[in-house]
Design a protein around this motif. Structure first.
Motif, PDB file in Angstrom:
ATOM      1  N   SER A 125       0.833  -1.212   0.000  1.00 27.98           N
ATOM      2  CA  SER A 125       0.000   0.000   0.000  1.00 27.98           C
ATOM      3  C   SER A 125       0.860   1.252   0.000  1.00 27.98           C
ATOM      4  O   SER A 125       0.573   2.222  -0.710  1.00 27.98           O
ATOM      5  CB  SER A 125      -0.924   0.002   1.229  1.00 27.98           C
ATOM      6  OG  SER A 125      -1.871  -1.033   1.153  1.00 27.98           O
ATOM      7  N   ASP A 126       1.920   1.249   0.799  1.00 27.69           N
ATOM      8  CA  ASP A 126       2.803   2.409   0.831  1.00 27.69           C
ATOM      9  C   ASP A 126       3.548   2.583  -0.489  1.00 27.69           C
ATOM     10  O   ASP A 126       3.815   3.710  -0.918  1.00 27.69           O
ATOM     11  CB  ASP A 126       3.795   2.295   1.992  1.00 27.69           C
ATOM     12  CG  ASP A 126       3.227   2.866   3.287  1.00 27.69           C
ATOM     13  OD1 ASP A 126       2.170   3.526   3.236  1.00 27.69           O
ATOM     14  OD2 ASP A 126       3.835   2.658   4.351  1.00 27.69           O
ATOM     15  N   THR A 127       3.883   1.466  -1.136  1.00 27.55           N
ATOM     16  CA  THR A 127       4.510   1.566  -2.456  1.00 27.55           C
ATOM     17  C   THR A 127       3.561   2.220  -3.448  1.00 27.55           C
ATOM     18  O   THR A 127       3.953   3.093  -4.239  1.00 27.55           O
ATOM     19  CB  THR A 127       4.923   0.171  -2.960  1.00 27.55           C
ATOM     20  OG1 THR A 127       5.953  -0.348  -2.115  1.00 27.55           O
ATOM     21  CG2 THR A 127       5.443   0.225  -4.391  1.00 27.55           C
ATOM     22  N   VAL A 128       2.286   1.829  -3.421  1.00 26.60           N
ATOM     23  CA  VAL A 128       1.282   2.431  -4.309  1.00 26.60           C
ATOM     24  C   VAL A 128       1.147   3.924  -4.021  1.00 26.60           C
ATOM     25  O   VAL A 128       1.169   4.757  -4.941  1.00 26.60           O
ATOM     26  CB  VAL A 128      -0.083   1.724  -4.137  1.00 26.60           C
ATOM     27  CG1 VAL A 128      -1.171   2.479  -4.899  1.00 26.60           C
ATOM     28  CG2 VAL A 128      -0.001   0.283  -4.623  1.00 26.60           C
ATOM     29  N   ARG A 129       1.017   4.276  -2.743  1.00 31.85           N
ATOM     30  CA  ARG A 129       0.903   5.698  -2.384  1.00 31.85           C
ATOM     31  C   ARG A 129       2.150   6.471  -2.811  1.00 31.85           C
ATOM     32  O   ARG A 129       2.069   7.615  -3.256  1.00 31.85           O
ATOM     33  CB  ARG A 129       0.694   5.842  -0.881  1.00 31.85           C
ATOM     34  CG  ARG A 129      -0.632   5.275  -0.352  1.00 31.85           C
ATOM     35  CD  ARG A 129      -0.784   5.577   1.131  1.00 31.85           C
ATOM     36  NE  ARG A 129      -1.972   4.933   1.701  1.00 31.85           N
ATOM     37  CZ  ARG A 129      -1.940   3.835   2.461  1.00 31.85           C
ATOM     38  NH1 ARG A 129      -0.774   3.259   2.765  1.00 31.85           N
ATOM     39  NH2 ARG A 129      -3.064   3.328   2.935  1.00 31.85           N
ATOM     40  N   GLY A 130       3.310   5.836  -2.628  1.00 30.10           N
ATOM     41  CA  GLY A 130       4.560   6.499  -3.005  1.00 30.10           C
ATOM     42  C   GLY A 130       4.649   6.780  -4.483  1.00 30.10           C
ATOM     43  O   GLY A 130       5.131   7.842  -4.902  1.00 30.10           O
ATOM     44  N   VAL A 131       4.175   5.831  -5.306  1.00 31.75           N
ATOM     45  CA  VAL A 131       4.155   6.044  -6.758  1.00 31.75           C
ATOM     46  C   VAL A 131       3.253   7.229  -7.102  1.00 31.75           C
ATOM     47  O   VAL A 131       3.627   8.117  -7.882  1.00 31.75           O
ATOM     48  CB  VAL A 131       3.683   4.767  -7.483  1.00 31.75           C
ATOM     49  CG1 VAL A 131       3.351   5.068  -8.945  1.00 31.75           C
ATOM     50  CG2 VAL A 131       4.744   3.681  -7.394  1.00 31.75           C
ATOM     51  N   GLN A 132       2.058   7.253  -6.521  1.00 34.89           N
ATOM     52  CA  GLN A 132       1.125   8.339  -6.791  1.00 34.89           C
ATOM     53  C   GLN A 132       1.689   9.677  -6.319  1.00 34.89           C
ATOM     54  O   GLN A 132       1.600  10.692  -7.017  1.00 34.89           O
ATOM     55  CB  GLN A 132      -0.201   8.063  -6.100  1.00 34.89           C
ATOM     56  CG  GLN A 132      -1.261   9.141  -6.323  1.00 34.89           C
ATOM     57  CD  GLN A 132      -1.726   9.217  -7.765  1.00 34.89           C
ATOM     58  OE1 GLN A 132      -2.144   8.223  -8.336  1.00 34.89           O
ATOM     59  NE2 GLN A 132      -1.646  10.392  -8.368  1.00 34.89           N
TER      60      GLN A 132
END
Length: 613
Positions: free
Chosen positions: A413-420
């Motif tokens: 989830s943090d990886t997804v948020r980080g990409v965004q």
């Protein structure tokens, strides 16, 4: 009442810049005062040693302390103001982008952050409505991020000014204005691991170039795996760390092997004899240590070779866990229009799987580019969690429960948020994908991300899935009574009430695929569907849309057609050039020439309507 979108749009970076300039002028004035004090501190021979000279010197010292204190405070305020100015400028760039994007689809954004439809009742085609619906989701998501970043910036500035008001600014014992200024120029500690990536991003982007350089020199290990830091920076730091670890691991492997060989040589002829059990035990220990060191070196070298392409980025490299964790992007996700994050499952690890995962990611990007040649695409192979390993080989039974998936979902989830956060484009098309046990991880992550005001995920695709548990089942009173009555009944599964709303998605943005003969999505998945003993609900029971894996002819936007195959047809085609090729029903989904891989690419490109149903 909390901070609103409208308030943030009215923030002016120039106001903060004016304050920063004023504080710079104050420091300059204090330097002049300091110079005047120095030039008037010589009282001549007639006063030397007198009480008057002592009193005057004491007064000048006190004034000097006041000057350095004021210089430290002015510098502290200047830094706060500069960070606010940079942060506001970064937010306003995002605001201009999202409002331009909103206008393109006939929306405006109110001060409260809600969308106003500027063209209600207009007759549109189904495709136009679908595009507008997707745009609305992207706009709402970006507005939520802007408000979240604004709150962080406001809170950070307030904390800094509170420290000033409370007299907590310390000049570090400075004896000059220059020393006082430098006492405030040390970069604050980076946000700790686990900090919201949107907050990490606003912190990083608010630093000046010199401050970033200082962080890179002094705290590289603290930021290289922080989602929200730009991908180029993380890649550079992680590749440097990997290179150093390879060097260290080579020395360790050589020393371990030498220790084992030397032991055998020293005890030659004795180890096999009677009463030498302790020697054999020591030899086994030394051999295991050497093999472990050599395996680790091999693992690091395989990861390094997987990066041997011009546009591969090492977004995550973490060797602090029992299993090495890594995430590799092909193409910079910060600059992409389409980003796909693929999560692997059972038995995957960097040592055995990184080459195949990067190859699959490159194949997916290649097909996506054929479907959407005008957009930049980045595909990310995510191995950033402790996936369960082989039960027989390692005795790892974690695959039987969703606990490892829950832990992995937090990292994902943090990886997804980080990409965004690092990309910042409101029109970013972000696809989350999961295979096998990784589908359980991705499905849980989708639920975690739905707890954000608006999920950053545009689509979710699961394949070869054993199931996804509902992390927050909504039970009515009748169902709750059934739950109480059947607590000890393994045939009762409260997760059967799951629906896509808890993932922040609907059937037009959530997909699944199954291959005939795949026991994971078949019999094993059925256990989780019917009982509490498995991993959760099947994708179809969540309401996801099924995509085909059967042999089919596909058509690209340029009119070209191509034959695609089911998993058995794929194997047959590959054996024409590689007679020993075997992939199996469970692992064929992302392979080139399969219908399933074309469907994955269609979703990643933002054209799920082109997928084969």
């Amino acid at each position: 009442m909390g901070l609103s979108y409208g308030e943030i749009t009215r923030w002016k970076s120039a106001d903060a810049e004016t304050l920063a300039t004023a504080m710079t002028s104050r420091v300059t004035a204090l330097e002049h005062i300091e110079e005047d004090l120095r030039s008037n501190s010589d009282w001549g021979a007639s006063w030397s040693g007198s009480q008057g000279e002592q009193a005057a010197s004491s007064s000048i010292t006190r004034l000097g302390d006041v000057v350095t204190d004021l210089a430290a405070e002015a510098t502290a305020i200047r830094r706060i103001a500069s960070h606010v100015a940079d942060g506001v400028s970064a937010l306003h760039e995002i605001i201009v982008g999202v409002e331009t994007f909103a206008a393109k689809y006939s929306f405006s954004i109110s001060d409260s952050g809600t969308l106003i439809d500027l063209a209600p009742g207009v007759d549109r085609s189904d495709d136009e409505e679908a595009l507008r619906k997707a745009a609305r989701i992207d706009i709402e998501q970006t507005v939520s991020e802007i408000v979240d970043k604004g709150r962080f910036l406001e809170r950070d500035a307030a904390d800094g000014l509170s420290r000033y008001n409370e007299g907590a600014t310390d000049d570090g014992g400075a004896t000059s204005v220059d020393e006082a200024v430098r006492s405030q120029m040390s970069v604050e500690e980076p946000p700790p691991a686990g900090t919201n990536p949107y907050h990490v991003n606003i912190w990083w982007e608010s630093l000046s170039a010199d401050e970033k350089e200082q962080v890179l020199r002094q705290r590289s290990d603290a930021i290289r795996n922080l989602p929200g830091i730009d991908s180029t920076t993380r890649d550079s730091l992680n590749q440097d760390a990997l290179a150093q670890d390879i060097s260290d691991a080579a020395v360790t492997a050589e020393e371990s092997r030498r220790a084992y060989d030397d032991f055998l040589e020293k005890h030659r002829g004795l180890i096999g004899g009677p009463g030498a059990g302790h020697l054999r035990s020591d030899a086994r220990d030394l051999k295991e240590k050497a093999e472990k060191a050599e395996r680790h070196l091999t693992e690091l070298n395989r990861l390094n070779r997987a990066l041997d392409t011009d546009d591969a980025l090492l977004l995550e490299y973490d060797d602090s866990h029992p299993q090495l964790q890594a995430a590799i992007a092909l193409g910079n996700p910060d600059e992409a229009d389409n980003v796909a994050i693929t999560t692997p499952g059972y038995t995957t690890n960097v040592h055995d799987s990184v080459s195949a995962m990067v190859s699959d990611a490159e194949g997916l990007r290649k097909t996506t580019r054929r479907i959407d040649p005008d957009s930049a695409t980045s595909t990310i192979a995510f191995m950033g969690y402790q996936a369960p390993q082989d039960v027989v080989k390692y005795g790892d039974f974690r695959v039987a429960t969703p606990q490892a998936a829950e832990l992995g979902a937090t990292s994902l989830s943090d990886t997804v948020r980080g990409v965004q956060a690092a990309n910042g484009d409101p029109d970013l098309n972000l696809s989350l994908m999961g295979h096998s046990y990784g589908s359980t991880t991705a499905g849980i992550a989708a639920q975690q991300l739905a707890n954000d005001t608006v999920t950053p995920v545009d689509s979710l695709t699961l394949y070869g899935s054993p199931g996804v548990p509902d992390m927050a089942p909504q039970l009515d009173k009748t169902e709750l009574e059934l739950l109480k009555m059947n607590t000890n009944n393994p045939l009762y599964n409260p997760n059967q009430y799951a629906d896509l709303e808890s993932m922040g998605l609907d059937e037009s943005r959530a997909f699944y695929m199954e291959n005939d003969g795949d026991i994971v999505s078949g019999p094993i998945g059925g256990i989780g569907q019917a009982t509490t003993l498995g991993l959760g609900n099947s994708p179809q029971s969540w309401g996801m849309t099924e995509l085909s894996t059967e042999t089919a002819e596909v058509t690209y936007p340029n009119g070209m057609t191509e034959q695609r195959y089911d998993w058995e047809g794929h194997e047959a085609e590959m054996r024409k050039t590689d007679p020993g090729y075997k992939v199996g029903a469970h692992s064929a989904f992302p392979k080139e020439l399969t219908t399933s891989q074309f469907n994955l690419a269609a979703v990643v490109a933002g054209y799920p309507e082109n997928a084969i149903r």
